[in-house]
Scaffold this motif. Structure first.
Motif, PDB file in Angstrom:
ATOM      1  N   ARG A  63     -52.585  17.331  10.536  1.00 16.42           N
ATOM      2  CA  ARG A  63     -51.165  17.507  10.883  1.00 16.42           C
ATOM      3  C   ARG A  63     -50.894  16.974  12.289  1.00 16.42           C
ATOM      4  O   ARG A  63     -49.878  16.313  12.536  1.00 16.42           O
ATOM      5  CB  ARG A  63     -50.793  18.985  10.787  1.00 16.42           C
ATOM      6  CG  ARG A  63     -49.305  19.277  10.957  1.00 16.42           C
ATOM      7  CD  ARG A  63     -49.025  20.738  10.621  1.00 16.42           C
ATOM      8  NE  ARG A  63     -47.595  21.016  10.623  1.00 16.42           N
ATOM      9  CZ  ARG A  63     -46.939  21.547  11.644  1.00 16.42           C
ATOM     10  NH1 ARG A  63     -47.590  21.851  12.756  1.00 16.42           N
ATOM     11  NH2 ARG A  63     -45.643  21.783  11.575  1.00 16.42           N
ATOM     12  N   ARG A  64     -51.809  17.250  13.195  1.00 16.97           N
ATOM     13  CA  ARG A  64     -51.670  16.775  14.572  1.00 16.97           C
ATOM     14  C   ARG A  64     -51.672  15.245  14.620  1.00 16.97           C
ATOM     15  O   ARG A  64     -50.866  14.626  15.313  1.00 16.97           O
ATOM     16  CB  ARG A  64     -52.812  17.335  15.415  1.00 16.97           C
ATOM     17  CG  ARG A  64     -52.765  16.983  16.891  1.00 16.97           C
ATOM     18  CD  ARG A  64     -53.894  17.706  17.622  1.00 16.97           C
ATOM     19  NE  ARG A  64     -53.802  17.513  19.048  1.00 16.97           N
ATOM     20  CZ  ARG A  64     -54.387  16.513  19.705  1.00 16.97           C
ATOM     21  NH1 ARG A  64     -55.105  15.623  19.036  1.00 16.97           N
ATOM     22  NH2 ARG A  64     -54.259  16.393  21.012  1.00 16.97           N
ATOM     23  N   LYS A  65     -52.581  14.631  13.867  1.00 17.66           N
ATOM     24  CA  LYS A  65     -52.673  13.172  13.814  1.00 17.66           C
ATOM     25  C   LYS A  65     -51.387  12.567  13.261  1.00 17.66           C
ATOM     26  O   LYS A  65     -50.862  11.580  13.800  1.00 17.66           O
ATOM     27  CB  LYS A  65     -53.860  12.781  12.933  1.00 17.66           C
ATOM     28  CG  LYS A  65     -54.085  11.284  12.780  1.00 17.66           C
ATOM     29  CD  LYS A  65     -54.759  10.718  14.000  1.00 17.66           C
ATOM     30  CE  LYS A  65     -55.190   9.287  13.774  1.00 17.66           C
ATOM     31  NZ  LYS A  65     -55.843   8.710  14.969  1.00 17.66           N
ATOM     32  N   TYR A  66     -50.871  13.153  12.207  1.00 15.72           N
ATOM     33  CA  TYR A  66     -49.654  12.656  11.566  1.00 15.72           C
ATOM     34  C   TYR A  66     -48.462  12.726  12.521  1.00 15.72           C
ATOM     35  O   TYR A  66     -47.675  11.780  12.633  1.00 15.72           O
ATOM     36  CB  TYR A  66     -49.389  13.474  10.304  1.00 15.72           C
ATOM     37  CG  TYR A  66     -48.065  13.207   9.635  1.00 15.72           C
ATOM     38  CD1 TYR A  66     -47.769  11.951   9.113  1.00 15.72           C
ATOM     39  CD2 TYR A  66     -47.112  14.212   9.515  1.00 15.72           C
ATOM     40  CE1 TYR A  66     -46.551  11.707   8.493  1.00 15.72           C
ATOM     41  CE2 TYR A  66     -45.896  13.977   8.895  1.00 15.72           C
ATOM     42  CZ  TYR A  66     -45.620  12.721   8.387  1.00 15.72           C
ATOM     43  OH  TYR A  66     -44.416  12.479   7.775  1.00 15.72           O
ATOM     44  N   GLN A  67     -48.337  13.827  13.231  1.00 11.76           N
ATOM     45  CA  GLN A  67     -47.228  13.986  14.162  1.00 11.76           C
ATOM     46  C   GLN A  67     -47.321  12.992  15.322  1.00 11.76           C
ATOM     47  O   GLN A  67     -46.319  12.413  15.744  1.00 11.76           O
ATOM     48  CB  GLN A  67     -47.200  15.423  14.687  1.00 11.76           C
ATOM     49  CG  GLN A  67     -46.796  16.433  13.627  1.00 11.76           C
ATOM     50  CD  GLN A  67     -47.115  17.861  14.023  1.00 11.76           C
ATOM     51  OE1 GLN A  67     -47.973  18.105  14.866  1.00 11.76           O
ATOM     52  NE2 GLN A  67     -46.428  18.812  13.420  1.00 11.76           N
ATOM     53  N   GLN A  68     -48.520  12.793  15.828  1.00  9.16           N
ATOM     54  CA  GLN A  68     -48.703  11.815  16.903  1.00  9.16           C
ATOM     55  C   GLN A  68     -48.326  10.412  16.434  1.00  9.16           C
ATOM     56  O   GLN A  68     -47.688   9.649  17.166  1.00  9.16           O
ATOM     57  CB  GLN A  68     -50.162  11.824  17.370  1.00  9.16           C
ATOM     58  CG  GLN A  68     -50.536  13.026  18.219  1.00  9.16           C
ATOM     59  CD  GLN A  68     -52.000  13.011  18.602  1.00  9.16           C
ATOM     60  OE1 GLN A  68     -52.864  12.741  17.768  1.00  9.16           O
ATOM     61  NE2 GLN A  68     -52.293  13.304  19.851  1.00  9.16           N
ATOM     62  N   GLN A  69     -48.717  10.078  15.214  1.00  5.16           N
ATOM     63  CA  GLN A  69     -48.408   8.753  14.681  1.00  5.16           C
ATOM     64  C   GLN A  69     -46.908   8.558  14.503  1.00  5.16           C
ATOM     65  O   GLN A  69     -46.382   7.469  14.768  1.00  5.16           O
ATOM     66  CB  GLN A  69     -49.122   8.548  13.342  1.00  5.16           C
ATOM     67  CG  GLN A  69     -50.613   8.313  13.468  1.00  5.16           C
ATOM     68  CD  GLN A  69     -51.270   8.089  12.123  1.00  5.16           C
ATOM     69  OE1 GLN A  69     -50.800   8.574  11.095  1.00  5.16           O
ATOM     70  NE2 GLN A  69     -52.361   7.357  12.115  1.00  5.16           N
ATOM     71  N   MET A  70     -46.217   9.592  14.058  1.00  2.00           N
ATOM     72  CA  MET A  70     -44.770   9.493  13.875  1.00  2.00           C
ATOM     73  C   MET A  70     -44.071   9.211  15.203  1.00  2.00           C
ATOM     74  O   MET A  70     -43.168   8.371  15.286  1.00  2.00           O
ATOM     75  CB  MET A  70     -44.230  10.790  13.260  1.00  2.00           C
ATOM     76  CG  MET A  70     -44.553  10.966  11.793  1.00  2.00           C
ATOM     77  SD  MET A  70     -43.851  12.499  11.122  1.00  2.00           S
ATOM     78  CE  MET A  70     -42.099  12.149  11.225  1.00  2.00           C
ATOM     79  N   ILE A  71     -44.495   9.900  16.243  1.00  2.00           N
ATOM     80  CA  ILE A  71     -43.885   9.706  17.560  1.00  2.00           C
ATOM     81  C   ILE A  71     -44.161   8.295  18.072  1.00  2.00           C
ATOM     82  O   ILE A  71     -43.254   7.583  18.519  1.00  2.00           O
ATOM     83  CB  ILE A  71     -44.408  10.752  18.554  1.00  2.00           C
ATOM     84  CG1 ILE A  71     -43.912  12.150  18.155  1.00  2.00           C
ATOM     85  CG2 ILE A  71     -43.953  10.428  19.976  1.00  2.00           C
ATOM     86  CD1 ILE A  71     -44.509  13.265  18.979  1.00  2.00           C
TER      87      ILE A  71
END
Length: 215
Positions: A63-71
């Motif tokens: 989840r952390r990786k996905y959120q960082q990628q979105m930003i």
């Protein structure tokens, strides 16, 4: 009479550039706020690893990786659009720019709704509601993350595991290694030497006792 001062008319291109800059500024400000959430997801993954809950630790890291990628992806898209507008005739790219701005706003709204610290805590709960939330998050991640993304997350998980193992080894108290005082060492050597001499003397006496007496 003086000539009337001409006023600069704000064009659609000017407005688009301004909107993109404003959106990027909002994204930068938002990034600072979400650091709290991202850091909590990292620490939660460590806590879950310590409890042996590897699957939930992996979910927190994904989840952390996905959120960082979105930003990062949204910021890069806005940056590219801004350069596009400044370098190419606006009428040729106006449709793409407006679509990009719309998508950027959607991503910001989505992140704003997702980046809540209480949602991070739900990743570790065992209630029926929390488990349903965890399944929902997992399904979203499965649909949006690539195999390469998951490999990177697994590497992050392995790194955390190594760090936790190293930390445990450091926390284990070591038995004190006291050096023997010099006089104790000398006394021990002296005792060993005397013991060896006595043993050798006994071994020499034994054959003599067994010799037959002469008549």
């Amino acid at each position: 009479m003086g000539s009337a001062q001409s006023k600069h008319k704000i064009t659609a291109q000017d407005k688009a550039i301004l909107d993109m800059k404003v959106q990027r500024d909002k994204l930068k400000q938002f990034q600072k706020k979400v650091e709290v959430v991202l850091n909590r997801e990292d620490s939660l993954a460590r806590e879950l690893l310590q409890k042996g809950d590897k699957s939930r630790a992996l979910l927190a890291l994904r989840r952390r990786k996905y959120q960082q990628q979105m930003i990062n992806k949204t910021d890069m898209q806005l940056f590219n659009l801004q350069n596009l507008v400044e370098q190419i005739e606006f009428s040729l790219v106006q449709k793409d720019v407006l679509f990009g701005l719309e998508q950027g706003n959607k991503v910001l709204s989505q992140l704003n709704s997702e980046m809540r610290i209480e949602d991070v805590e739900r990743l570790a709960d065992n209630t029926a509601e929390a488990i349903a939330f965890q399944k929902e998050v997992s399904n979203i991640l499965n649909a949006n993350m690539s195999a390469e993304d998951d490999e990177a997350v697994l590497e992050d998980l392995a790194k955390l595991e190594r760090e936790e193992i190293d930390k445990l080894q450091l926390d284990i108290p070591q038995a004190p290694q006291h050096a023997m005082p010099k006089h104790d060492v000398a006394e021990a050597n002296r005792s060993n030497t005397l013991g060896n001499l006595e043993q050798n003397s006994e071994e020499e006496e034994e054959p003599r006792r067994n010799e037959p007496l002469l008549a």
